[in-house]
Design a protein around this motif. Structure first.
Motif, PDB file in Angstrom:
ATOM      1  N   THR A 129       0.809  -1.218   0.000  1.00 16.80           N
ATOM      2  CA  THR A 129       0.000   0.000   0.000  1.00 16.80           C
ATOM      3  C   THR A 129       0.844   1.271   0.000  1.00 16.80           C
ATOM      4  OG1 THR A 129      -0.125  -0.022   2.421  1.00 16.80           O
ATOM      5  CG2 THR A 129      -1.864  -1.180   1.208  1.00 16.80           C
ATOM      6  N   ASN A 130       2.132   1.158   0.286  1.00 13.34           N
ATOM      7  CA  ASN A 130       3.071   2.291   0.202  1.00 13.34           C
ATOM      8  C   ASN A 130       2.622   3.466   1.073  1.00 13.34           C
ATOM      9  OD1 ASN A 130       5.408   3.605  -0.752  1.00 13.34           O
ATOM     10  ND2 ASN A 130       4.259   4.644  -2.360  1.00 13.34           N
ATOM     11  N   TYR A 131       2.382   3.196   2.353  1.00 10.35           N
ATOM     12  CA  TYR A 131       1.996   4.265   3.273  1.00 10.35           C
ATOM     13  C   TYR A 131       3.229   4.926   3.884  1.00 10.35           C
ATOM     14  CZ  TYR A 131      -3.069   4.217   3.593  1.00 10.35           C
ATOM     15  OH  TYR A 131      -4.402   4.382   3.325  1.00 10.35           O
ATOM     16  N   PRO A 132       3.205   6.250   4.063  1.00  9.50           N
ATOM     17  CA  PRO A 132       4.320   6.921   4.753  1.00  9.50           C
ATOM     18  C   PRO A 132       4.478   6.383   6.170  1.00  9.50           C
ATOM     19  CG  PRO A 132       2.906   8.518   3.650  1.00  9.50           C
ATOM     20  CD  PRO A 132       2.193   7.196   3.581  1.00  9.50           C
ATOM     21  N   GLY A 133       5.709   6.246   6.601  1.00  7.86           N
ATOM     22  CA  GLY A 133       5.983   5.697   7.913  1.00  7.86           C
ATOM     23  C   GLY A 133       6.300   4.221   7.896  1.00  7.86           C
ATOM     24  N   HIS A 134       6.219   3.595   6.718  1.00  5.01           N
ATOM     25  CA  HIS A 134       6.581   2.185   6.604  1.00  5.01           C
ATOM     26  C   HIS A 134       8.020   2.067   6.132  1.00  5.01           C
ATOM     27  CE1 HIS A 134       6.526  -1.971   4.862  1.00  5.01           C
ATOM     28  NE2 HIS A 134       5.854  -2.186   5.975  1.00  5.01           N
ATOM     29  N   TYR A 135       8.657   0.958   6.476  1.00  2.00           N
ATOM     30  CA  TYR A 135      10.076   0.776   6.147  1.00  2.00           C
ATOM     31  C   TYR A 135      10.309   0.792   4.640  1.00  2.00           C
ATOM     32  CZ  TYR A 135      14.788  -1.187   6.290  1.00  2.00           C
ATOM     33  OH  TYR A 135      16.134  -1.385   6.129  1.00  2.00           O
ATOM     34  N   LYS A 182      -1.987 -14.491  18.430  1.00  2.00           N
ATOM     35  CA  LYS A 182      -1.261 -13.236  18.538  1.00  2.00           C
ATOM     36  C   LYS A 182      -0.507 -12.955  17.241  1.00  2.00           C
ATOM     37  CE  LYS A 182      -0.598 -13.416  23.558  1.00  2.00           C
ATOM     38  NZ  LYS A 182       0.407 -13.397  24.660  1.00  2.00           N
ATOM     39  N   PRO A 183      -0.268 -11.686  16.941  1.00  2.00           N
ATOM     40  CA  PRO A 183       0.414 -11.363  15.682  1.00  2.00           C
ATOM     41  C   PRO A 183       1.903 -11.683  15.740  1.00  2.00           C
ATOM     42  CG  PRO A 183       0.074  -9.376  16.951  1.00  2.00           C
ATOM     43  CD  PRO A 183      -0.640 -10.476  17.699  1.00  2.00           C
ATOM     44  N   VAL A 184       2.474 -11.856  14.570  1.00  2.00           N
ATOM     45  CA  VAL A 184       3.921 -11.994  14.439  1.00  2.00           C
ATOM     46  C   VAL A 184       4.512 -10.592  14.343  1.00  2.00           C
ATOM     47  CG1 VAL A 184       5.797 -12.839  12.985  1.00  2.00           C
ATOM     48  CG2 VAL A 184       3.749 -14.236  13.318  1.00  2.00           C
ATOM     49  N   VAL A 185       5.439 -10.273  15.218  1.00  2.00           N
ATOM     50  CA  VAL A 185       6.070  -8.953  15.229  1.00  2.00           C
ATOM     51  C   VAL A 185       7.199  -8.962  14.211  1.00  2.00           C
ATOM     52  CG1 VAL A 185       7.224  -7.204  16.621  1.00  2.00           C
ATOM     53  CG2 VAL A 185       5.474  -8.670  17.651  1.00  2.00           C
ATOM     54  N   LEU A 186       7.132  -8.038  13.264  1.00  2.00           N
ATOM     55  CA  LEU A 186       8.092  -7.991  12.171  1.00  2.00           C
ATOM     56  C   LEU A 186       9.037  -6.815  12.369  1.00  2.00           C
ATOM     57  CD1 LEU A 186       9.003  -9.202   9.473  1.00  2.00           C
ATOM     58  CD2 LEU A 186       7.345  -7.731   8.327  1.00  2.00           C
ATOM     59  N   PHE A 198      11.083   3.505  11.999  1.00  2.00           N
ATOM     60  CA  PHE A 198       9.624   3.545  11.907  1.00  2.00           C
ATOM     61  C   PHE A 198       8.953   2.577  12.876  1.00  2.00           C
ATOM     62  CE2 PHE A 198      11.350   4.538   7.675  1.00  2.00           C
ATOM     63  CZ  PHE A 198      10.924   5.848   7.574  1.00  2.00           C
ATOM     64  N   GLY A 199       9.714   1.757  13.559  1.00  4.36           N
ATOM     65  CA  GLY A 199       9.134   0.817  14.500  1.00  4.36           C
ATOM     66  C   GLY A 199       8.702  -0.480  13.838  1.00  4.36           C
ATOM     67  N   SER A 200       8.276  -1.413  14.645  1.00  2.00           N
ATOM     68  CA  SER A 200       7.884  -2.734  14.162  1.00  2.00           C
ATOM     69  C   SER A 200       6.472  -2.703  13.594  1.00  2.00           C
ATOM     70  CB  SER A 200       7.964  -3.755  15.301  1.00  2.00           C
ATOM     71  OG  SER A 200       9.258  -3.776  15.866  1.00  2.00           O
ATOM     72  N   THR A 201       6.175  -3.696  12.781  1.00  2.00           N
ATOM     73  CA  THR A 201       4.820  -3.910  12.276  1.00  2.00           C
ATOM     74  C   THR A 201       4.325  -5.260  12.767  1.00  2.00           C
ATOM     75  OG1 THR A 201       5.731  -4.806  10.215  1.00  2.00           O
ATOM     76  CG2 THR A 201       5.142  -2.470  10.237  1.00  2.00           C
ATOM     77  N   PHE A 202       3.014  -5.486  12.647  1.00  3.85           N
ATOM     78  CA  PHE A 202       2.395  -6.686  13.203  1.00  3.85           C
ATOM     79  C   PHE A 202       1.645  -7.420  12.094  1.00  3.85           C
ATOM     80  CE2 PHE A 202       2.633  -3.283  16.298  1.00  3.85           C
ATOM     81  CZ  PHE A 202       3.317  -3.885  17.343  1.00  3.85           C
TER      82      PHE A 202
END
Length: 221
Positions: A129-135, A182-186, A198-202
């Motif tokens: 989706t190419n959102y700002p704030g993503h790695y 539970k989600p996988v933390v990426l 930008f921090g982790s994603t789930f």
């Protein structure tokens, strides 16, 4: 003493290059630019024509089928390990793999396609989706995805809702249901010594799909 090609030093020109200089590969001797539109002058280009093609790709398609329809990818990535394998049955976890699965990255088509290393067939699509704030922001073009979701209600006709690129995770859960596990933390980083600013994603698994959710509740892929 001067070494030159031509009748005189003032009329020198570059000698013709032999095919061996190009290592026996295809090369262009000259390029002619044609301006097709009427009234085009120097420095003006004709209106470029846009050709629209529509192709359908499916799970189980071979690598040759994908390449013939979508063309050559921008990059090929070979996976070292599958982080989502922890959700697989215990028997599948114990089966060793002789070779690694590989991914075709296409930045303009906004999609990654994962192939099985044994069958060489599609087993996963990744839409960005190419959102700002993503790695990976600004690496891929934004994929305008649309996922139709059939909703059945008691004493009422079924209706179809659509999950799009701009849907937030809270709204998507209302349509698909809440995940059980539970989600996988990426975590992502450019090198072992760097951290992702930008921090982790789930990564949540729902109805045979995996949603990568950012901390601002937007869906990244």
């Amino acid at each position: 003493m001067n070494i030159y090609s031509g009748n005189s030093l003032q009329e020198t020109k570059a000698p013709v290059m032999t095919p061996s200089c190009f290592l026996d590969t295809v090369y262009a001797e000259s390029v002619d630019v044609l301006l097709l539109a009427a009234g085009c002058g120097p420095g003006l280009l004709a209106n470029a024509k846009m050709w629209v093609f529509e192709h359908s790709v499916y799970f189980g398609d071979s690598c040759q089928d994908i390449l013939s329809m979508l063309g050559s990818p921008h990059n090929v990535f070979y996976k070292s390990k599958d982080k989502m394998n922890i959700h697989s049955p215990s028997l599948l976890k114990q089966v060793p793999s002789k070779c690694n699965d590989y991914i075709l990255n296409d930045f303009t088509l906004r999609v990654d396609i994962l192939f099985d290393s044994n069958t060489h067939k599609v087993k996963k699509f990744v839409l960005h989706t190419n959102y700002p704030g993503h790695y990976n922001f600004n690496i891929y073009h934004r994929c305008e995805l649309k996922i139709p979701i059939a909703i059945k209600k008691e004493n009422a006709d079924g209706q179809t809702e659509t999950c799009t690129t701009y849907s937030k995770w809270d709204n998507t859960q209302e349509l698909l249901g809440h995940p059980v596990e539970k989600p996988v933390v990426l975590h992502r980083s450019s090198s072992p010594n760097n951290t992702n600013p930008f921090g982790s994603t789930f990564c949540f698994g729902l109805q045979l799909m995996v949603f990568e959710v950012m901390q601002n509740n937007h869906i990244a892929s």
